[in-house]
Design an enzyme around this catalytic site. Sequence first.
Site, PDB file in Angstrom:
ATOM      1  N   TYR A 171       0.856  -1.198   0.000  1.00 41.01           N
ATOM      2  CA  TYR A 171       0.000   0.000   0.000  1.00 41.01           C
ATOM      3  C   TYR A 171       0.886   1.240   0.000  1.00 41.01           C
ATOM      4  CZ  TYR A 171      -4.234   2.676   1.378  1.00 41.01           C
ATOM      5  OH  TYR A 171      -5.310   3.549   1.431  1.00 41.01           O
ATOM      6  N   CYS A 172       0.691   2.127  -0.963  1.00 42.95           N
ATOM      7  CA  CYS A 172       1.384   3.416  -1.045  1.00 42.95           C
ATOM      8  C   CYS A 172       2.901   3.191  -1.053  1.00 42.95           C
ATOM      9  CB  CYS A 172       0.918   4.321   0.079  1.00 42.95           C
ATOM     10  SG  CYS A 172       1.491   6.030  -0.036  1.00 42.95           S
ATOM     11  N   VAL A 173       3.634   3.818  -0.124  1.00 40.28           N
ATOM     12  CA  VAL A 173       5.088   3.640  -0.114  1.00 40.28           C
ATOM     13  C   VAL A 173       5.453   2.202   0.239  1.00 40.28           C
ATOM     14  CG1 VAL A 173       5.395   4.340   2.304  1.00 40.28           C
ATOM     15  CG2 VAL A 173       7.256   4.639   0.692  1.00 40.28           C
ATOM     16  N   GLY A 199       3.943  -0.233  -1.115  1.00 40.97           N
ATOM     17  CA  GLY A 199       3.928  -0.828  -2.442  1.00 40.97           C
ATOM     18  C   GLY A 199       5.185  -0.506  -3.227  1.00 40.97           C
ATOM     19  N   PHE A 231      -1.574  -1.166  -4.006  1.00 37.09           N
ATOM     20  CA  PHE A 231      -2.631  -0.191  -3.749  1.00 37.09           C
ATOM     21  C   PHE A 231      -2.030   1.211  -3.870  1.00 37.09           C
ATOM     22  CE2 PHE A 231      -4.758  -3.224  -0.437  1.00 37.09           C
ATOM     23  CZ  PHE A 231      -5.175  -4.057  -1.456  1.00 37.09           C
TER      24      PHE A 231
END
Length: 605
Positions: free
Chosen positions: A341-343, A345, A369
Amino acid sequence: MADVKTGSTESPLLRYVVNNPDAFAHNLAAIVEAAGKAAAAYLEPRERGEAKAVLSDEIAEVVKTLAHVGDYWLRDPARLVEAQSRLMNGFMDLWTQSLRRATGEPAEDVVQPAPGDKRFADAEWKENQFFDFLKQAYLLSSRWAEQMVSEAKEIDPHIQHKADFYVRQISAALSPSNFVMTNPELLRETLASNGENLARGLRMLAEDIEAGKGELRIRQSDPGSFKVGENLATTPGSVIFENEVCQIIQYEATTEKVLKRPLLIVPPWINKFYVLDLNPEKSLIKWAVDQGHTVFVISWVNPDERLAAKSFEHYMREGILTGVDVACKVSRTNEVNTVGYCVGGTLLAVTLAWCAATGDDRIKSATLFTTQVDFTHAGDLKVFVDEEQIRILEQRMASRGYLEGSKMASAFNSLRANDLIWPYFINNYMRGREPFPFDLLYWNSDSTRMPAANHSFYLRNCYLENNLAKGILEVAGERLDLSKVTVPIYNLATREDHIAPAESVYLGSRLFGGPVKFVMAGSGHIAGVINPPARKKYQFWSGGPADGDLAGWIAGATETPGSWWPDWDGWLRSLDDREAKARRIGGGRYNPIEPAPGSFVRTRA
């Protein structure tokens, strides 16, 4: 004349009269006392050397940036006169229409708020000529200032981007809706309560400055309404492993059979993982468990100065790769599905490239994500990233070993100042009201620190130099090439994302060497992801590969109402739907250390 809203024949001017002068005087004294406490809360940490005296670096950066725009206009007298004339003509039109209205003639608005602008919703902004004039004068001035930036074509694009951002921040701060004497709703409320609202508000202001150790930490939710592990992050599970960087949580199975491949979730370390487990109705973690996934989650440490040297390599090795080890041992398999998710990811993509380079093939799929791997179109966060600003930030982090969580929280909030800053400033400190208890905003304010080495590496190699996309990023002795990543990827963007813009996520889809399913969900960075099927909210788009531009892809995509979660679960099962008996906590390989959500996530910044 009867009041349109209430039917009263009372003069509108009587709405703006002090009802009880004695009570007003008493509250005025309370306001002065609370203001003194707020000033003391601000000054005391500075007198002890625990906080900076002034934000000199930030102010200097704003002034220097806007000076470039001023220089552009001053270098050509003709275009300066044209710009000044445009503003003056706007005010002349406004003055003319105001005079027509004052004499009872039909008048038209010179400028109107943008659709969805909630700042001027009160009827008096339209019906009262004084407030209507203030509103239009503000809108004329702010839009003119924004045009001055957008039309300064000859300046450096990054400087222009920064100038546009700063002008919008200044404009949001100077809105007449933010001040008691120029906001009809606030003024009525202040006079009706004889100033009691301001007395309450300034007491809250002092409390929030003290809580921020000399910096204003605006409360966005009632802090007493939530407690992690009690009414947030309650999905049953246990911490089964921990090291300096993270705890690894395994969640209890709720089905007799589970998918053979376990699921390892890598949240961002910029925020805490329980956004994925806010409550049972919103929890992606619980939903995944109920679908038959053996779920493991990395809960990152809230670091202090002892972890200053922890880098991307440490977070990869001690976080993701250790998580893969644990998930495989518990599940007695050499295959794992992953989510970033985000960083988180971005780090997962780095790990995939490192695994491809070293021959580690245990990760069989990756779901990303709102993740950026190409930072060309990284949005307004790039405003904070250039060589000079990073150097200043690195100097500050060197003194402590980490970046304060409040700094990143402030940066994220400033991206949507009219939604995440000023409404709460008005509600808390002008109206003196406690904010509504909202779990998502409580999580948003529960910020985390970042190790100096990690954060510096991320800013320089991703936002500043875009080295991962260029294929020249080096981590743990390996040069990383995303085109060597051939595992299937489910790449989720959200349409209104202000942190990882959909265009940026879309562009990054092309860098991987294997099959990529690009999906775009409705709403933004959080609500677009945390969208359980039972709520039947928003929608998602899916279609062909990420070729051409995003607008063209959307035009050819299929829109599906509701949550994307079942689509994602179906995608995972299409890769491998083999099942196994549900795994018990630890799988006989690890002993539970403590119940989920663990102690790391409870550490406050």
